[in-house]
Scaffold this motif. Sequence first.
Motif, PDB file in Angstrom:
ATOM      1  N   VAL A  46       0.838  -1.199   0.000  1.00  0.00           N
ATOM      2  CA  VAL A  46       0.000   0.000   0.000  1.00  0.00           C
ATOM      3  C   VAL A  46       0.874   1.252   0.000  1.00  0.00           C
ATOM      4  O   VAL A  46       0.455   2.319  -0.451  1.00  0.00           O
ATOM      5  CB  VAL A  46      -0.961  -0.006   1.205  1.00  0.00           C
ATOM      6  N   ALA A  61       0.894   2.895  -3.346  1.00  0.00           N
ATOM      7  CA  ALA A  61      -0.275   3.723  -3.630  1.00  0.00           C
ATOM      8  C   ALA A  61      -0.360   4.909  -2.687  1.00  0.00           C
ATOM      9  O   ALA A  61      -0.642   6.039  -3.091  1.00  0.00           O
ATOM     10  CB  ALA A  61      -1.547   2.873  -3.523  1.00  0.00           C
ATOM     11  N   GLY A  62      -0.090   4.639  -1.397  1.00  0.00           N
ATOM     12  CA  GLY A  62      -0.185   5.713  -0.420  1.00  0.00           C
ATOM     13  C   GLY A  62       0.839   6.802  -0.629  1.00  0.00           C
ATOM     14  O   GLY A  62       0.573   7.982  -0.399  1.00  0.00           O
ATOM     15  N   ASN A  89      -5.933   2.190  -5.630  1.00  0.00           N
ATOM     16  CA  ASN A  89      -4.937   1.119  -5.551  1.00  0.00           C
ATOM     17  C   ASN A  89      -4.795   0.609  -4.125  1.00  0.00           C
ATOM     18  O   ASN A  89      -4.711  -0.598  -3.882  1.00  0.00           O
ATOM     19  CB  ASN A  89      -3.583   1.627  -6.050  1.00  0.00           C
ATOM     20  N   ALA A  90      -4.757   1.542  -3.173  1.00  0.00           N
ATOM     21  CA  ALA A  90      -4.600   1.169  -1.767  1.00  0.00           C
ATOM     22  C   ALA A  90      -5.794   0.354  -1.279  1.00  0.00           C
ATOM     23  O   ALA A  90      -5.631  -0.643  -0.561  1.00  0.00           O
ATOM     24  CB  ALA A  90      -4.421   2.421  -0.910  1.00  0.00           C
TER      25      ALA A  90
END
Length: 443
Positions: free
Chosen positions: A154, A157-158, A280-281
């Motif tokens: 993640v 994404a994050g 995404n996350a």
Amino acid sequence: MDRLRTGDGAAAEEQVCKGAWGTTWLLLTFMLVNFADKTVMGLAADPIRDELGLTRGEFGTAQSSFFALFSLAALGVSFLTRRVRTTVLLLGMALLWSVAQLPMLLGAAGFGTLIATRVLLGAAEGPAAPVAVHHLHGWFGQKERTLPTAVLMVGAAGGVALSAPLLTVVIDVWGWRWAFGAVGLVGLGWAVCWYVRGEEGPLAPPLGRGPSAVSDGAGPSVPYRRVLLSGTWLTAAFGAFAAYWMLSAGLTWAPDYLHEVSGLTLKQSGAVVTATAVGNAVVLLGHGLLARRTARNRTAPRLPVGLGSGLLMCVAALSIAVFAEVDSVGVKITLMVGPMALTHVILTASQTAVARITPAGQRGVVLGALAFVYALAGILSPLVTGRMVDAAATVPTGYHSAYLLMAGLVAVAGVLAVCFLRPEKDAARLEVAETAPMGLAVH
């Protein structure tokens, strides 16, 4: 597992649990900073090209230079995991990549400095993901790894979601050079935190060359060629390559695409990039939580990892193709935030599948080899996309072809995953025993 049973019973287990998830959150932050570093170039593409007088092809070359030593460093440093503690390796990487950003604050720094600093940054960041995953797996048993690995992923994404709006403001107010300086300073801050709090997990394999260093009680070592030529490893590598192709192209060219083709402003493009990263996350965390719940529910039927991740990639490939064909900006944004994000599930699945077929002491090296392969997409994707757009009759035509190429790669990876990603079967063939669970819970 004796190390895990010592101490004061439940209190000892609670302490290990806190250490495991505390390390997970620290490494999540590590990956957030890592991908914020990568995001700078895409967000600052227009002002960089304008000030330095670069074509899209030249800018793609600058972005690809980030990966010049990325793959080699990922593979080389992975061998050090058998000799050097991963806490030390992670600290060294964070310091090096942070310092690499700072020269771009100088007004005299031009295209040559940009290339040099991106090469150094890539060399420092290349081993980041495999070493972080190897370190994290030293805290969790095999069946517990999907969720913490997904949390780690993640960070990709994050890092984009958090950095896109913040760095856009930095670029607007202080200029693109300070965007590089900002992520460098944040990286130095993380290094200080890791120096104080970072520690090895109880399941980390011992250092050295002896049998105990590679088996960790899970059976003898396996020749690397057998692992690297297995259907699981080859399929995981190609799947991660396809996902990283999409990720690298998006980080570099999505803002430009949204601006030039869809007519969005820089701030609007940054907002879409942020929303895409959030999507995404959500996908990665949702997949991790579902896998964790399935693993703990022993009576529930389990969908094979290859079939599940492969089908999701096929859906993502279809979504990318539709994205290339439609003209509606709303539909494009919906696809970016939703179905196209399914591509990234393979990034978690590939890491856990490869870890399953590898003895603990060899895990760092095999994960490094995986990173070596998928990082090649980081070299090729920005460069190929930039060249395709420059060579096309119009910018929209070039991007259309680039996205169809991306859809093809993801589709092939999905089909291969359905057919050949079989970690349990390959682990049995390689005689790699499953790492015993630790009984940890999320806190």
